[in-house]
Enzyme design. Sequence first.
Site, mmCIF file in Angstrom:
data_model
loop_
_atom_site.group_PDB
_atom_site.id
_atom_site.type_symbol
_atom_site.label_atom_id
_atom_site.label_comp_id
_atom_site.label_asym_id
_atom_site.label_seq_id
_atom_site.Cartn_x
_atom_site.Cartn_y
_atom_site.Cartn_z
ATOM 1 N N LYS A 175 39.416 37.991 39.702
ATOM 2 C CA LYS A 175 38.962 37.756 40.845
ATOM 3 C C LYS A 175 37.222 37.002 40.710
ATOM 4 O O LYS A 175 36.816 36.906 39.490
ATOM 5 C CB LYS A 175 38.818 38.931 41.693
ATOM 6 C CG LYS A 175 39.803 39.528 42.324
ATOM 7 C CD LYS A 175 39.865 40.631 43.168
ATOM 8 C CE LYS A 175 41.037 40.968 43.702
ATOM 9 N NZ LYS A 175 41.179 42.111 44.848
ATOM 10 N N ARG A 186 45.913 46.623 39.076
ATOM 11 C CA ARG A 186 46.679 45.633 39.394
ATOM 12 C C ARG A 186 46.341 44.466 38.990
ATOM 13 O O ARG A 186 45.232 43.807 39.204
ATOM 14 C CB ARG A 186 46.931 45.596 41.093
ATOM 15 C CG ARG A 186 47.566 44.507 41.698
ATOM 16 C CD ARG A 186 47.427 44.501 43.262
ATOM 17 N NE ARG A 186 48.212 43.490 43.876
ATOM 18 C CZ ARG A 186 48.116 42.157 44.102
ATOM 19 N NH1 ARG A 186 46.947 41.666 43.570
ATOM 20 N NH2 ARG A 186 48.973 41.773 44.731
#
Length: 282
Positions: A217, A257
Amino acid sequence: MTGLPGWDRCAVMGVVNVTPDSFSDGGRWFDPEAAIKHGLDLVAQGADLIDVGGESTRPGATRVDEAEELRRVIPVVRELAAEGVLVSVDTMRASVAERSVAMGARLVNDVSGGRADGRMVPTVAEARVPFVVMHWRGQSIDMNERAGYADVVGEVIDELRRSLDAAVAGGIAADRIIADPGLGFAKRAEHDLALVAAAARLRAELGRPLLIAASRKRFLGRVLAGPGGSPPPARERDAATAAVTALAAAAGAWAVRVHEVRASADAVRVAEAVAAAGAEPR
């Protein structure tokens, strides 16, 4: 149908994006056959479960229609489940969740926490499968405009608790609900870092198993870039992702995740070994 999967350590959820516009892998797994093979490869590399999604939720993304999401997701869920893989479906649509469970998915991961589709909570309640409730302030198209916090950890806890309570009120058993603080969703880099630092507090105050989804991210790119530098591409953030995995595992997260599984699978095992060594009498 099924209870909450459990392991003796933090689990690793591998990501399969069946999309042409994912921020992380640029549509490499858009073809169903490629997506199925990739899911099986992730399991071979150490993934405990596979999260299949057919709709990009990157900042600025617009939604695909229901028929297209079903076309992307269902063949992949069906084939992976047939191979014995524990499959999660990443969707904001009740219809996609319902069809996916019918095809063998054993968990529903909704980034909106049930807020984008009023039928989602009752659908998951009826299916009796675990449900990931993420902190969410609105659709991807304009979520960056919602990243205003005076106390990001406290506000995320309060807002996420309301979504968790709504899921229980809607009929989902409390012991089937997982909380996700929504890293990168209506948050800036400093917000994401604060939430990672507060993972143990989030787990304790929310009282639910915690899913941490930091993989590749933007906040990791900002950290790696340093002051005034350019963030590396998403696929060059896997080592940084594994660092967050180790931190999350040490804080007691239920699962992480991730897109690249092997390093995170190693990280959770090291974190578990260190925790066990610290608990042993000397």
